[in-house]
Design a protein around this motif. Structure first.
Motif, PDB file in Angstrom:
ATOM      1  N   GLN A 502       1.051  -1.452  -0.245  1.00  0.00           N
ATOM      2  CA  GLN A 502      -0.111   0.230   0.384  1.00  0.00           C
ATOM      3  C   GLN A 502       0.974   1.241   0.387  1.00  0.00           C
ATOM      4  O   GLN A 502       0.975   1.234   1.141  1.00  0.00           O
ATOM      5  N   GLY A 503       0.965   2.042  -1.541  1.00  0.00           N
ATOM      6  CA  GLY A 503       1.606   3.065  -1.385  1.00  0.00           C
ATOM      7  C   GLY A 503       3.341   2.635  -1.494  1.00  0.00           C
ATOM      8  O   GLY A 503       3.669   1.408  -2.764  1.00  0.00           O
ATOM      9  N   GLY A 504       4.763   2.609  -1.620  1.00  0.00           N
ATOM     10  CA  GLY A 504       6.085   2.603  -2.333  1.00  0.00           C
ATOM     11  C   GLY A 504       6.725   1.348  -2.036  1.00  0.00           C
ATOM     12  O   GLY A 504       8.157   1.085  -2.565  1.00  0.00           O
ATOM     13  N   ALA A 505       6.296   1.071  -0.731  1.00  0.00           N
ATOM     14  CA  ALA A 505       7.005  -0.095   0.317  1.00  0.00           C
ATOM     15  C   ALA A 505       5.551  -1.059   1.099  1.00  0.00           C
ATOM     16  O   ALA A 505       4.143  -0.415   1.318  1.00  0.00           O
ATOM     17  N   GLY A 506       5.743  -1.823   1.996  1.00  0.00           N
ATOM     18  CA  GLY A 506       5.207  -3.273   1.925  1.00  0.00           C
ATOM     19  C   GLY A 506       5.324  -3.241   3.880  1.00  0.00           C
ATOM     20  O   GLY A 506       6.221  -2.810   3.841  1.00  0.00           O
ATOM     21  N   ASP A 507       4.813  -3.376   4.495  1.00  0.00           N
ATOM     22  CA  ASP A 507       4.420  -3.498   5.660  1.00  0.00           C
ATOM     23  C   ASP A 507       5.068  -4.689   6.752  1.00  0.00           C
ATOM     24  O   ASP A 507       5.081  -6.493   6.135  1.00  0.00           O
ATOM     25  N   ILE A 508       5.515  -5.181   7.405  1.00  0.00           N
ATOM     26  CA  ILE A 508       6.414  -6.270   7.627  1.00  0.00           C
ATOM     27  C   ILE A 508       5.184  -6.836   9.199  1.00  0.00           C
ATOM     28  O   ILE A 508       4.040  -6.392   9.761  1.00  0.00           O
ATOM     29  N   GLY A 509       4.729  -8.382   8.703  1.00  0.00           N
ATOM     30  CA  GLY A 509       3.890  -8.531   9.408  1.00  0.00           C
ATOM     31  C   GLY A 509       2.730  -9.564   8.523  1.00  0.00           C
ATOM     32  O   GLY A 509       2.453  -9.033   7.107  1.00  0.00           O
ATOM     33  N   ALA A 510       1.470  -9.907   9.536  1.00  0.00           N
ATOM     34  CA  ALA A 510       0.353 -10.993   8.013  1.00  0.00           C
ATOM     35  C   ALA A 510      -0.917  -9.807   7.382  1.00  0.00           C
ATOM     36  O   ALA A 510      -1.520  -9.499   7.077  1.00  0.00           O
ATOM     37  N   ALA A 511      -0.560  -7.893   8.185  1.00  0.00           N
ATOM     38  CA  ALA A 511      -1.429  -7.455   7.900  1.00  0.00           C
ATOM     39  C   ALA A 511      -0.628  -6.479   7.464  1.00  0.00           C
ATOM     40  O   ALA A 511       0.424  -5.372   7.584  1.00  0.00           O
ATOM     41  N   GLU A 512      -1.349  -5.587   5.909  1.00  0.00           N
ATOM     42  CA  GLU A 512      -1.064  -4.253   5.262  1.00  0.00           C
ATOM     43  C   GLU A 512      -1.691  -3.286   5.805  1.00  0.00           C
ATOM     44  O   GLU A 512      -2.704  -3.697   5.838  1.00  0.00           O
ATOM     45  N   VAL A 513      -0.876  -2.785   6.410  1.00  0.00           N
ATOM     46  CA  VAL A 513      -1.659  -1.653   6.940  1.00  0.00           C
ATOM     47  C   VAL A 513      -2.268  -0.914   5.104  1.00  0.00           C
ATOM     48  O   VAL A 513      -1.507  -0.314   4.320  1.00  0.00           O
ATOM     49  N   GLU A 514      -3.659  -0.098   5.369  1.00  0.00           N
ATOM     50  CA  GLU A 514      -4.419   0.355   4.176  1.00  0.00           C
ATOM     51  C   GLU A 514      -3.957   1.881   3.391  1.00  0.00           C
ATOM     52  O   GLU A 514      -4.209   2.717   4.985  1.00  0.00           O
ATOM     53  N   ALA A 515      -3.991   2.471   2.783  1.00  0.00           N
ATOM     54  CA  ALA A 515      -3.514   3.500   2.439  1.00  0.00           C
ATOM     55  C   ALA A 515      -5.070   3.799   3.001  1.00  0.00           C
ATOM     56  O   ALA A 515      -5.719   3.327   2.085  1.00  0.00           O
ATOM     57  N   PRO A 516      -5.026   5.155   2.834  1.00  0.00           N
ATOM     58  CA  PRO A 516      -6.218   6.168   3.599  1.00  0.00           C
ATOM     59  C   PRO A 516      -7.191   6.084   1.489  1.00  0.00           C
ATOM     60  O   PRO A 516      -6.417   6.253   1.470  1.00  0.00           O
ATOM     61  N   VAL A 517      -8.436   6.121   1.973  1.00  0.00           N
ATOM     62  CA  VAL A 517      -9.520   6.238   1.454  1.00  0.00           C
ATOM     63  C   VAL A 517      -9.437   7.491   0.096  1.00  0.00           C
ATOM     64  O   VAL A 517      -9.604   7.892   1.705  1.00  0.00           O
ATOM     65  N   VAL A 518      -9.648   7.503  -0.617  1.00  0.00           N
ATOM     66  CA  VAL A 518      -9.208   9.304  -0.621  1.00  0.00           C
ATOM     67  C   VAL A 518     -10.547   9.550  -1.929  1.00  0.00           C
ATOM     68  O   VAL A 518     -10.470   8.420  -2.856  1.00  0.00           O
ATOM     69  N   GLU A 519     -11.851  10.219  -1.987  1.00  0.00           N
ATOM     70  CA  GLU A 519     -12.454  10.250  -3.310  1.00  0.00           C
ATOM     71  C   GLU A 519     -12.488  11.229  -4.700  1.00  0.00           C
ATOM     72  O   GLU A 519     -11.591  12.988  -3.344  1.00  0.00           O
ATOM     73  N   ALA A 520     -12.541  11.430  -5.582  1.00  0.00           N
ATOM     74  CA  ALA A 520     -11.444  12.003  -6.433  1.00  0.00           C
ATOM     75  C   ALA A 520     -12.903  13.090  -6.012  1.00  0.00           C
ATOM     76  O   ALA A 520     -13.968  13.260  -6.047  1.00  0.00           O
ATOM     77  N   GLY A 521     -12.115  14.536  -5.937  1.00  0.00           N
ATOM     78  CA  GLY A 521     -13.227  15.473  -6.370  1.00  0.00           C
ATOM     79  C   GLY A 521     -12.557  17.115  -6.641  1.00  0.00           C
ATOM     80  O   GLY A 521     -11.210  17.006  -7.433  1.00  0.00           O
ATOM     81  N   THR A 522     -12.948  18.131  -6.064  1.00  0.00           N
ATOM     82  CA  THR A 522     -11.655  19.732  -6.254  1.00  0.00           C
ATOM     83  C   THR A 522     -11.094  19.977  -4.955  1.00  0.00           C
ATOM     84  O   THR A 522     -11.666  19.422  -3.906  1.00  0.00           O
ATOM     85  N   VAL A 523      -9.950  19.956  -5.868  1.00  0.00           N
ATOM     86  CA  VAL A 523      -9.194  20.263  -4.700  1.00  0.00           C
ATOM     87  C   VAL A 523      -8.525  21.410  -4.851  1.00  0.00           C
ATOM     88  O   VAL A 523      -7.516  22.264  -6.177  1.00  0.00           O
ATOM     89  N   ALA A 524      -7.787  22.174  -3.824  1.00  0.00           N
ATOM     90  CA  ALA A 524      -7.807  23.935  -3.891  1.00  0.00           C
ATOM     91  C   ALA A 524      -6.189  23.625  -3.534  1.00  0.00           C
ATOM     92  O   ALA A 524      -5.902  22.582  -2.138  1.00  0.00           O
ATOM     93  N   PHE A 525      -5.339  24.723  -4.239  1.00  0.00           N
ATOM     94  CA  PHE A 525      -3.813  24.690  -3.159  1.00  0.00           C
ATOM     95  C   PHE A 525      -3.936  25.592  -3.380  1.00  0.00           C
ATOM     96  O   PHE A 525      -5.057  27.089  -3.976  1.00  0.00           O
TER      97      PHE A 525
END
Length: 652
Positions: A502-525
């Protein structure tokens, strides 16, 4: 479809099982008239008598698969024998909610009495059966079996003839077979159990002298290949194997472990079962366990699983099992017991292997180990988690290796407080990579990517984190997260089926922490520049990152007559899918005349860009991997250096 109502019984000799042979009660089958059977291979039954008659009719069938459907609750009388000795495939299924129960009481001394199903070879039913089976050998004397005796010390019987092609139990619920076996297949037939429930079956172990028959009195006792899918075993008990055993093979066949029948378990749950050894399951042949849970089982050697041959454990949870508490009156076992034990031949692990992937071992109360491998065994342990386990023997470890054992451990977390990760008796070989431990497996973290020195794994409690089994997730700040480079991962999903990494590298152990789910929309910056702040939007987008201002001095020479009061803005836009198109807006604090794409090769007016009426906002589109994407790749990220310019002739 036929419903059996005949009360006539097919008179048959009863003893076809190993226990009866040992007792010396096998006799020639008396001649008896067969019961009248309907011209059908399917039977609906609502009582114990109807069920026994249906088994008799199915046994007599010379062709075609046989099917028995249980349509109502009933109890099996203590002296009834429900034998199937036919040659055709048999399926027993039940309507929803139907429960078949045994009669409470003490062990009968004959495991065929009062059982739900006893499957026997048809060749046993004839006057010459005793000679055919035993040849010149003498009947064994009936005697109690000492629990501490090696199974190999018991002489196997002569090989029994082959029986039915296959037996299938679908959606069957068996309960309270406490004086007999639940299911006993002595014929060597393959047994397939799916969607079924086994509750509180099996005898109480005799504290003084557990009998020979006790070897077979458990929920399911098989002598052929056994497949269990989507089933539940709760509160069952036995001497060898609290819920499931194929130890019968050792007595009903040649006893050669090279040909021992296999056990395959998937999507199943074993809770609160107990035995002297093999608290939930014991297998003489190869055992494969997938996506299953073993919880609160009790057994002094293999409180969850005891394997006498190759073991493969994938996507499963071994939790809160107890290998310290011995059933009353039974002696402790060598090495203090373990939650999972690989003991080939019950004496040596020579030639046997254990492969454990994406599995969690949590909160087990162990004697000497959580995972025990006997001499000369091989272990492949990948992406698994050990946490919250305790040991009764301080010289033990999570993984205990005996003389000649070799182990390859990768991407695994050992995080039980005060418990050594690895221990060895004799010469062993251990290779590690990306392992979190106390240094006992890794040789003080000497393998590639090994860690743990002074660190806390920061694992959460065992919980429902998605998937079919419970897992322990690392917290957001855990050193286990992103500790394995993507190219060094050996599996592409975790225990729950979540993709790795989940991302650029993996996690040690049986469970991989999932990257936050982000909904597509209008992003201000915003982009801060010496000329004022530029505000922007990107849509549809997941994120805008890498926002920066570039000084004019660091840019190529702009077109003649062009001023750049804001320098250049650079940023990256993450889009929902590779190749997506996004709409950008940039608003300046004062009017401008044009927008340019800036690159090392120079300046290019952004095609299709439109200015607002007040000339303070520009709107344009970019495509991931398109002409204006700086990285030129359709990779889900658009890189956009852009400059807002003012022409020398502009007077706004």
């Amino acid at each position: 479809m036929s419903t059996i109502h005949s009360r006539a019984r097919l008179r048959r000799a009863s003893l076809v099982t190993a226990a009866a042979l040992v007792a010396g009660t096998l006799s020639a089958a008396p001649a008896g008239a067969e019961i009248p059977c309907p011209d059908s291979s399917e039977f609906d039954v609502a009582s114990a008598d109807e069920y026994a008659d249906a088994l008799a009719c199915a046994s007599q069938a010379s062709e075609g698969a046989q099917r028995i459907t249980l349509i109502d609750d009933f109890s099996i009388p203590a002296l009834q024998r429900n034998e199937y000795y036919g040659t055709q495939p048999l399926t027993i299924t039940a309507q929803p909610g139907v429960v078949v129960s045994g009669q409470p009481g003490e062990e009968m001394g004959d495991p065929t009495l009062g059982s739900f199903l006893v499957a026997l070879p048809i060749e046993l039913f004839g006057p010459s059966a005793p000679q055919e089976i035993l040849g010149d050998t003498e009947l064994l004397d009936e005697q109690p079996i000492e629990p501490s005796a090696s199974i190999n010390e018991i002489e196997p019987m002569a090989e029994l003839p082959a029986g039915p092609g296959s037996i299938t139990l679908e959606n069957v619920h068996l309960a309270d077979f406490t004086a007999s076996a639940g299911v006993l297949v002595a014929s060597g037939a393959p047994l397939h159990i799916s969607g079924s429930t086994f509750t509180d079956n099996g005898i109480a172990i005799d504290e003084e002298s557990p009998s020979f028959e006790a070897l077979f009195l458990t929920a399911v006792s098989a002598s052929g290949d056994l497949t269990i899918e989507g089933s539940t075993f709760t509160g069952n008990s036995g001497l060898y194997g609290g819920a499931v055993s194929n130890l019968l093979y050792q007595f009903a066949g040649e006893g050669d472990l090279d040909d021992a029948p296999s056990v395959s378990i998937s999507d199943s749950d074993f809770t609160g079962n107990s035995a002297y050894v093999g608290g939930a399951v014991i297998s003489m042949g190869a055992m494969t366990v997938t996506d299953s849970a073993f919880t609160a089982n009790v057994g002094t050697l293999g409180s969850a699983l005891l394997a006498a041959s190759d073991l493969t454990l994938t996507g499963s949870t071994i939790a809160a099992n107890d290998s310290v508490t011995s059933p009353d009156g039974l002696s402790e076992v060598p090495m203090g017991g373990a939650a999972v034990a690989l003991i080939s031949d019950f004496d040596s692990g020579a030639g046997a292997s254990a492969t454990v992937v994406n599995s969690t071992f949590a909160d087990n109360v162990n004697g000497g180990a959580t995972l025990l491998l006997a001499e000369n065994a091989e272990l492949d342990l990948h992406q698994s988690t050990f946490v919250g386990n305790t040991l009764d023997d301080e010289t033990g470890a999570e993984v205990l290796l005996l003389e000649g054992t070799s182990a390859t451990i990768h991407g695994t977390a050992f995080a039980s407080a005060g418990v050594a990760a690895c221990a060895a008796y004799g010469d062993v070989a251990i290779a590690t990579s990306y392992v979190f431990d106390d240094g006992s497996c890794t040789g003080d973290w000497s393998g590639e990517g090994d860690l743990g020195d002074g660190l806390d794994a920061m694992l959460g409690a065992l919980a429902d984190n998605g998937g079919s089994t419970l897992t322990a997730l690392p917290s957001a700040d855990s050193p286990l997260i992103d500790a394995i480079p993507a190219g060094s991962l050996t599996v592409d999903v975790d225990q729950r089926g979540v993709s790795r990494p989940q991302g650029g590298a993996g996690d040690i152990g049986a469970a991989e922490v999932e990257a936050p789910v982000v909904e597509a929309g209008t992003v201000a910056f915003e982009v801060s520049t010496p000329g004022g702040t530029l505000t922007g939007t990107a849509s549809p987008a997941l994120a805008v990152t890498g926002i920066a201002w570039v000084d004019v001095a660091d840019l190529p020479t702009p077109p003649a007559g062009t001023a750049l009061p804001f320098g250049a803005a650079t940023f990256s836009v993450a889009v929902p899918e590779a190749g997506d198109t996004v709409t950008l807006t940039l608003t300046a604090p004062r009017p401008f005349t044009s927008a340019f794409k800036v690159s090392d090769s120079g300046w290019e007016a952004i095609p299709g860009a439109t200015l607002s009426a007040d000339r303070m906002t520009v709107t344009y589109t970019l495509t991931d991997g398109g002409e204006l994407d700086e990285d030129g790749a359709a990779n889900g990220v658009i890189v956009d250096p852009v400059a807002l310019a003012i022409q020398a002739t502009f007077t706004g």
